[in-house]
Write an enzyme that holds these catalytic residues in place. Structure first.
Site, short mmCIF file in Angstrom:
data_model
loop_
_atom_site.label_atom_id
_atom_site.label_comp_id
_atom_site.label_asym_id
_atom_site.label_seq_id
_atom_site.Cartn_x
_atom_site.Cartn_y
_atom_site.Cartn_z
N GLN A 1 -12.65 -24.85 -17.06
CA GLN A 1 -12.15 -25.28 -18.37
C GLN A 1 -12.48 -26.75 -18.64
O GLN A 1 -12.07 -27.61 -17.85
CB GLN A 1 -10.64 -25.09 -18.42
CG GLN A 1 -10.02 -25.49 -19.73
CD GLN A 1 -8.49 -25.50 -19.65
OE1 GLN A 1 -7.88 -26.54 -19.45
NE2 GLN A 1 -7.89 -24.34 -19.78
N GLY A 2 -13.19 -27.02 -19.72
CA GLY A 2 -13.52 -28.40 -20.09
C GLY A 2 -12.80 -28.81 -21.36
O GLY A 2 -13.43 -28.93 -22.42
N SER B 1 -9.78 -31.37 -21.16
CA SER B 1 -9.28 -32.74 -21.03
C SER B 1 -10.41 -33.76 -20.96
O SER B 1 -11.49 -33.49 -20.43
CB SER B 1 -8.44 -32.88 -19.76
OG SER B 1 -7.42 -31.93 -19.74
N GLU C 1 -3.65 -19.11 -20.41
CA GLU C 1 -3.58 -19.96 -19.21
C GLU C 1 -2.13 -20.08 -18.75
O GLU C 1 -1.82 -20.09 -17.56
CB GLU C 1 -4.15 -21.35 -19.54
CG GLU C 1 -4.18 -22.30 -18.36
CD GLU C 1 -4.66 -23.70 -18.74
OE1 GLU C 1 -4.61 -24.05 -19.92
OE2 GLU C 1 -5.07 -24.43 -17.82
N GLU D 1 6.75 -32.03 -19.92
CA GLU D 1 7.33 -32.61 -21.14
C GLU D 1 6.76 -31.90 -22.37
O GLU D 1 7.49 -31.60 -23.33
CB GLU D 1 7.03 -34.12 -21.22
CG GLU D 1 7.77 -34.97 -20.20
CD GLU D 1 7.16 -34.91 -18.79
OE1 GLU D 1 6.01 -34.44 -18.65
OE2 GLU D 1 7.85 -35.29 -17.83
C1 LIG Z 1 -3.59 -29.30 -11.23
C2 LIG Z 1 -4.29 -29.68 -12.51
C3 LIG Z 1 -5.38 -28.94 -12.95
C4 LIG Z 1 -6.03 -29.29 -14.13
N1 LIG Z 1 -7.15 -28.58 -14.49
C5 LIG Z 1 -7.75 -28.87 -15.64
C6 LIG Z 1 -8.95 -28.14 -16.02
O1 LIG Z 1 -9.44 -27.29 -15.28
N2 LIG Z 1 -9.53 -28.45 -17.20
C7 LIG Z 1 -9.00 -29.38 -18.05
O2 LIG Z 1 -9.55 -29.55 -19.12
N3 LIG Z 1 -7.92 -30.13 -17.69
C8 LIG Z 1 -7.29 -29.89 -16.51
N4 LIG Z 1 -6.20 -30.64 -16.12
C9 LIG Z 1 -5.77 -31.75 -16.96
C10 LIG Z 1 -4.43 -31.50 -17.66
O3 LIG Z 1 -4.55 -30.59 -18.72
C11 LIG Z 1 -3.93 -32.89 -18.14
O4 LIG Z 1 -3.72 -33.68 -16.98
C12 LIG Z 1 -2.65 -32.76 -18.91
O5 LIG Z 1 -2.88 -32.14 -20.15
C13 LIG Z 1 -1.99 -34.14 -19.12
O6 LIG Z 1 -2.89 -35.04 -19.67
P1 LIG Z 1 -3.10 -36.50 -19.05
O7 LIG Z 1 -3.34 -36.34 -17.58
O8 LIG Z 1 -4.12 -37.19 -19.86
O9 LIG Z 1 -1.68 -37.20 -19.19
P2 LIG Z 1 -1.10 -37.85 -20.52
O10 LIG Z 1 -1.30 -36.92 -21.66
O11 LIG Z 1 -1.63 -39.23 -20.65
O12 LIG Z 1 0.44 -37.89 -20.18
C14 LIG Z 1 1.03 -38.94 -19.40
C15 LIG Z 1 2.54 -38.74 -19.40
O13 LIG Z 1 3.05 -38.86 -20.76
C16 LIG Z 1 3.80 -37.72 -21.12
N5 LIG Z 1 3.61 -37.43 -22.54
C17 LIG Z 1 2.44 -37.44 -23.23
N6 LIG Z 1 2.65 -37.08 -24.51
C18 LIG Z 1 3.98 -36.82 -24.63
C19 LIG Z 1 4.81 -36.39 -25.70
N7 LIG Z 1 4.30 -36.16 -26.91
N8 LIG Z 1 6.13 -36.22 -25.46
C20 LIG Z 1 6.65 -36.44 -24.22
N9 LIG Z 1 5.91 -36.85 -23.15
C21 LIG Z 1 4.59 -37.02 -23.37
C22 LIG Z 1 3.22 -36.60 -20.28
O14 LIG Z 1 4.14 -35.54 -20.14
C23 LIG Z 1 2.95 -37.33 -18.97
O15 LIG Z 1 4.14 -37.41 -18.20
C24 LIG Z 1 -5.57 -30.37 -14.91
C25 LIG Z 1 -4.51 -31.15 -14.45
C26 LIG Z 1 -3.88 -30.81 -13.27
C27 LIG Z 1 -2.77 -31.69 -12.78
#
Ligand SMILES: Cc1cc2nc3c(=O)[nH]c(=O)nc-3n(C[C@H](O)[C@H](O)[C@H](O)COP(=O)(O)OP(=O)(O)OC[C@H]3O[C@@H](n4cnc5c(N)ncnc54)[C@H](O)[C@@H]3O)c2cc1C
Length: 384
Positions: free
Chosen positions: A115-116, A118, A233, A361
């Site tokens: 999945q691409g 993020s 998912e 969250e």
């Molecule tokens: C095990 C794992 C597998 C993954 N696999 C994939 C994959 O295969 N493909 C892919 O595309 N992505 C993947 N991801 C990425 C994942 O989808 C993102 O890490 C996730 O969506 C959070 O985005 P971020 O890391 O940019 O954190 P951020 O969005 O920057 O969040 C940082 C913190 O702020 C909080 N926050 C942000 N917005 C809000 C809001 N509106 N209200 C309350 N709190 C908020 C979040 O909950 C978090 O605690 C994976 C991540 C993990 C950990």
């Protein structure tokens, strides 16, 4: 019919045991692929998918039996579980050409999907993604960066979200594109995580040419289509995993006995809570399967199951490490290590459970706003 079905699954599993996983990652992937192909060839793959695309088209009760029986035994996991996210999306929104090219090969593990979605600046706030796709003739030219792509080192194809609208178009200018990772201009770099492994990668796309035949649905309609992927998912793709925890909870009881902690009242209390959770997860899974079988999209309610599973697997591994005591810290190769470090590995890996597939969250926001109908969080406009 149903008890006949249970015996047919049991006979299949008894007659087919591929043994222990090879240590080498590539040999392990081939071992998983052989198992995935066997399931398709013998008619034991994808219990909820239509027969036409390699699935079993089972009733709800038979799907539950299928998952119960598979969860009782140790068998290889799928080499490219992304197919259980992109597959239902292609079935719902793709063309017949895409269904023919991608569904059966994905189920067999001949194509490993990842999945691409993020990007470095687009996680929870996915509509701010910037990977750009420009239409040139009958191809898109794609440039940008994806990150946290699980398993991308060993993958063949990426289902991705790209920006085809203006920079400010947010969710109205996103398209859903299938990208061959062998294409010129694709670079995949592993990211090391705290388990010591590198299950994530970042992917750089530099003027990658993608035929328009790989666009799912209409241009700029990708956000709606991505909702199908995210729903699956968070729900159907996690059903087998949720069911598998039935066996893992039983193994946790064995651990408590082995470590002499099964009479400790505090431990017993926490074990009882884990038992309640695993049963609730199984019941919630049935609700998910029932609604998908009725032809519904998993929808926002899928966030309930995802949140329950993510928090449960963290709690379960915390308990396992507490039960193991100081020996949990020993190197897996040490003669006194507890089950070769299995529970500590799980503990480290599940720290990320409440981030992947949307953070806890965000799941709570979705449940509050879209399931319970509470007032909207004005700071967000379409989080993942
Ligand atoms: C095990 C794992 C597998 C993954 N696999 C994939 C994959 O295969 N493909 C892919 O595309 N992505 C993947 N991801 C990425 C994942 O989808 C993102 O890490 C996730 O969506 C959070 O985005 P971020 O890391 O940019 O954190 P951020 O969005 O920057 O969040 C940082 C913190 O702020 C909080 N926050 C942000 N917005 C809000 C809001 N509106 N209200 C309350 N709190 C908020 C979040 O909950 C978090 O605690 C994976 C991540 C993990 C950990």
């Amino acid at each position: 019919m149903t008890s006949d079905f249970r015996s047919s699954v049991q006979s299949f599993l008894a007659a087919n045991d591929p043994g222990k996983p090879p240590k080498d990652p590539l040999e392990r992937q081939a071992w998983q692929r052989d198992w995935a192909s066997l399931l398709v060839d013998e008619g034991f793959a994808a219990p909820s998918w239509p027969n036409r695309w390699g699935g079993m088209d089972l009733s709800l009760s038979d799907q539950v039996i299928y998952h119960e029986e598979f969860a009782k035994v140790r068998r290889p996991s799928h080499p490219g579980p992304g197919i259980f996210v992109v597959g239902p999306t292609i079935i719902a929104h793709g063309t017949d050409d895409q269904r023919g090219r991608f569904l059966r090969p994905g189920l067999r593990g001949d194509i490993v999907w990842v999945q691409g979605f993020s990007e470095p600046e687009a996680g929870s706030d996915l509509p701010s993604l910037r990977t750009r796709a420009e239409l040139v003739g009958d191809e898109y030219v794609v440039s940008g960066q994806k990150t946290w792509t699980t398993n991308a080192r060993h993958a063949d194809w990426l289902f991705s979200l790209v920006r085809t609208g203006s920079r400010e178009s947010r969710q109205h200018g996103i398209s859903y594109l299938l990208i061959d990772l062998q294409s010129a201009g694709v670079t995949v770099r592993p990211l090391r995580d705290m388990t010591g492994g590198a299950s994530f990668c970042e992917i750089f796309l530099d003027n990658v040419r993608v035929p328009t035949a790989n666009l799912v649905g209409a241009e700029n309609d990708g956000w709606r289509i991505a909702r199908t992927s995210m729903g699956h998912e968070r729900s159907t793709a996690g059903v087998a995993q949720g069911m598998r925890y039935r066996r893992i909870v039983d193994e946790l009881y064995d651990l408590a006995r082995e470590c002499g902690r099964n009479t400790d009242p505090g431990v017993r209390q926490r074990l009882a809570a884990v038992e309640i959770d695993v049963r609730l997860i199984a019941l919630n899974n049935m609700r998910t399967l029932a609604s998908v079988l009725d032809g519904d999209e998993p929808g926002p309610v899928a966030s309930i199951g995802r949140l329950m599973l993510a928090e449960f697997e963290k709690r379960l591994h915390e308990l396992a490490v507490d039960i193991s005591g100081p020996a949990a810290l020993l190197d897996p190769a040490d003669a006194h290590s507890v089950q070769r470090g299995r529970w500590v590995r799980g503990f480290l890996a599940t720290r990320a459970s409440t981030i992947g597939a949307g953070t806890a969250e965000i799941q709570r926001n979705t449940i509050a706003e879209q399931v319970l109908g509470l007032p909207r969080d004005e700071t967000t406009t379409g989080a993942k």
